[in-house]
Design a protein around this motif. Structure first.
Motif, PDB file in Angstrom:
ATOM      1  N   PHE A 145      15.438   0.996  -5.906  1.00 39.80           N
ATOM      2  CA  PHE A 145      15.433   0.534  -7.287  1.00 39.80           C
ATOM      3  C   PHE A 145      14.041   0.132  -7.758  1.00 39.80           C
ATOM      4  O   PHE A 145      13.876  -0.455  -8.819  1.00 39.80           O
ATOM      5  CB  PHE A 145      16.390  -0.650  -7.449  1.00 39.80           C
ATOM      6  N   THR A 146      13.011   0.439  -6.965  1.00 33.33           N
ATOM      7  CA  THR A 146      11.637   0.132  -7.350  1.00 33.33           C
ATOM      8  C   THR A 146      10.820   1.415  -7.384  1.00 33.33           C
ATOM      9  O   THR A 146      11.271   2.466  -6.951  1.00 33.33           O
ATOM     10  CB  THR A 146      10.981  -0.847  -6.359  1.00 33.33           C
ATOM     11  N   ASP A 147       9.587   1.305  -7.892  1.00 30.38           N
ATOM     12  CA  ASP A 147       8.678   2.449  -7.854  1.00 30.38           C
ATOM     13  C   ASP A 147       7.610   2.223  -6.785  1.00 30.38           C
ATOM     14  O   ASP A 147       6.442   2.533  -6.990  1.00 30.38           O
ATOM     15  CB  ASP A 147       8.074   2.719  -9.235  1.00 30.38           C
ATOM     16  N   GLN A 148       8.011   1.699  -5.652  1.00 26.34           N
ATOM     17  CA  GLN A 148       7.118   1.409  -4.526  1.00 26.34           C
ATOM     18  C   GLN A 148       6.460   2.690  -4.018  1.00 26.34           C
ATOM     19  O   GLN A 148       7.090   3.732  -3.902  1.00 26.34           O
ATOM     20  CB  GLN A 148       7.912   0.762  -3.391  1.00 26.34           C
ATOM     21  N   ARG A 149       5.172   2.592  -3.726  1.00 28.13           N
ATOM     22  CA  ARG A 149       4.423   3.731  -3.178  1.00 28.13           C
ATOM     23  C   ARG A 149       4.135   3.484  -1.705  1.00 28.13           C
ATOM     24  O   ARG A 149       4.119   2.336  -1.261  1.00 28.13           O
ATOM     25  CB  ARG A 149       3.123   3.899  -3.949  1.00 28.13           C
ATOM     26  N   LEU A 150       3.900   4.551  -0.953  1.00 29.63           N
ATOM     27  CA  LEU A 150       3.592   4.392   0.470  1.00 29.63           C
ATOM     28  C   LEU A 150       2.259   3.704   0.682  1.00 29.63           C
ATOM     29  O   LEU A 150       2.100   2.896   1.587  1.00 29.63           O
ATOM     30  CB  LEU A 150       3.594   5.750   1.174  1.00 29.63           C
ATOM     31  N   ILE A 151       1.276   4.049  -0.150  1.00 27.04           N
ATOM     32  CA  ILE A 151      -0.036   3.410  -0.072  1.00 27.04           C
ATOM     33  C   ILE A 151      -0.167   2.527  -1.310  1.00 27.04           C
ATOM     34  O   ILE A 151      -0.238   3.029  -2.430  1.00 27.04           O
ATOM     35  CB  ILE A 151      -1.165   4.460  -0.028  1.00 27.04           C
ATOM     36  N   PRO A 152      -0.178   1.203  -1.137  1.00 30.68           N
ATOM     37  CA  PRO A 152      -0.235   0.321  -2.305  1.00 30.68           C
ATOM     38  C   PRO A 152      -1.533   0.477  -3.090  1.00 30.68           C
ATOM     39  O   PRO A 152      -2.608   0.647  -2.524  1.00 30.68           O
ATOM     40  CB  PRO A 152      -0.129  -1.076  -1.718  1.00 30.68           C
ATOM     41  N   ASN A 153      -1.421   0.433  -4.391  1.00 30.93           N
ATOM     42  CA  ASN A 153      -2.564   0.524  -5.283  1.00 30.93           C
ATOM     43  C   ASN A 153      -2.543  -0.705  -6.186  1.00 30.93           C
ATOM     44  O   ASN A 153      -1.569  -0.920  -6.904  1.00 30.93           O
ATOM     45  CB  ASN A 153      -2.468   1.805  -6.122  1.00 30.93           C
ATOM     46  N   LEU A 168      -1.605  -0.162  -9.802  1.00 29.31           N
ATOM     47  CA  LEU A 168      -0.226   0.224 -10.106  1.00 29.31           C
ATOM     48  C   LEU A 168       0.717  -0.686  -9.325  1.00 29.31           C
ATOM     49  O   LEU A 168       1.186  -0.325  -8.253  1.00 29.31           O
ATOM     50  CB  LEU A 168       0.020   1.691  -9.727  1.00 29.31           C
ATOM     51  N   PRO A 169       1.025  -1.868  -9.840  1.00 33.07           N
ATOM     52  CA  PRO A 169       1.886  -2.787  -9.087  1.00 33.07           C
ATOM     53  C   PRO A 169       3.322  -2.273  -8.996  1.00 33.07           C
ATOM     54  O   PRO A 169       3.776  -1.494  -9.838  1.00 33.07           O
ATOM     55  CB  PRO A 169       1.822  -4.075  -9.899  1.00 33.07           C
ATOM     56  N   THR A 170       4.016  -2.720  -7.979  1.00 32.42           N
ATOM     57  CA  THR A 170       5.420  -2.351  -7.794  1.00 32.42           C
ATOM     58  C   THR A 170       6.260  -3.090  -8.819  1.00 32.42           C
ATOM     59  O   THR A 170       6.059  -4.268  -9.072  1.00 32.42           O
ATOM     60  CB  THR A 170       5.881  -2.737  -6.386  1.00 32.42           C
ATOM     61  N   LYS A 171       7.200  -2.372  -9.421  1.00 34.57           N
ATOM     62  CA  LYS A 171       8.096  -3.014 -10.379  1.00 34.57           C
ATOM     63  C   LYS A 171       9.495  -2.439 -10.217  1.00 34.57           C
ATOM     64  O   LYS A 171       9.674  -1.351  -9.682  1.00 34.57           O
ATOM     65  CB  LYS A 171       7.595  -2.831 -11.806  1.00 34.57           C
ATOM     66  N   ILE A 172      10.452  -3.192 -10.686  1.00 34.21           N
ATOM     67  CA  ILE A 172      11.848  -2.767 -10.646  1.00 34.21           C
ATOM     68  C   ILE A 172      12.054  -1.708 -11.724  1.00 34.21           C
ATOM     69  O   ILE A 172      11.633  -1.877 -12.863  1.00 34.21           O
ATOM     70  CB  ILE A 172      12.795  -3.952 -10.899  1.00 34.21           C
TER      71      ILE A 172
END
Length: 84
Positions: free
Chosen positions: A47-55, A58-62
Motif C-alpha cells: 500500500f506504499t510506493d516504497q523503492r528498493l533504494i531509498p531516495n 522521493l519520500p515513501t508515502k501511502i
C-alpha cells in the motif's frame, strides 16, 4: 477405583499435551518469524510506493485509490524499461 484411574489418565494426557507444545514451540516460532512476519510486511508495503533504494527526494508515502495517478511520473519510470 475407576475415578482414580481416570484422573491419572487425564494427568498423563495433560503432561503429554504440554510436552508436545514444548517440543513444537521452536518450530512454530521459526515459522512465525520467517513466514508470517514477511507476509504481513509485504501486505503493508503493497500500500506504499516504497523503492528498493531509498531516495531522500522521493519520500515513501501511502498510496490510496482516491489519489489520481501521476501519468507523467509513471511514463518516466517505465521509459528505461521500454528501451531494452
Amino acid at each position: 477405583m475407576a475415578k482414580s484411574q481416570n484422573s491419572k489418565t487425564s494427568k498423563f494426557q495433560r503432561q503429554e499435551s504440554l510436552m508436545a507444545w514444548i517440543f513444537s514451540a521452536p518450530a512454530l516460532i521459526l515459522l512465525i518469524i520467517f513466514l508470517v512476519v514477511p507476509f504481513v510486511m509485504a501486505i503493508g508495503l503493497s500500500f506504499t510506493d516504497q523503492r528498493l533504494i531509498p531516495n531522500p527526494n522521493l519520500p515513501t508515502k501511502i498510496v490510496s485509490q482516491s489519489q489520481p495517478a501521476d501519468k507523467d511520473r509513471m511514463v518516466s519510470e517505465l521509459r528505461p524499461l521500454a528501451g531494452r
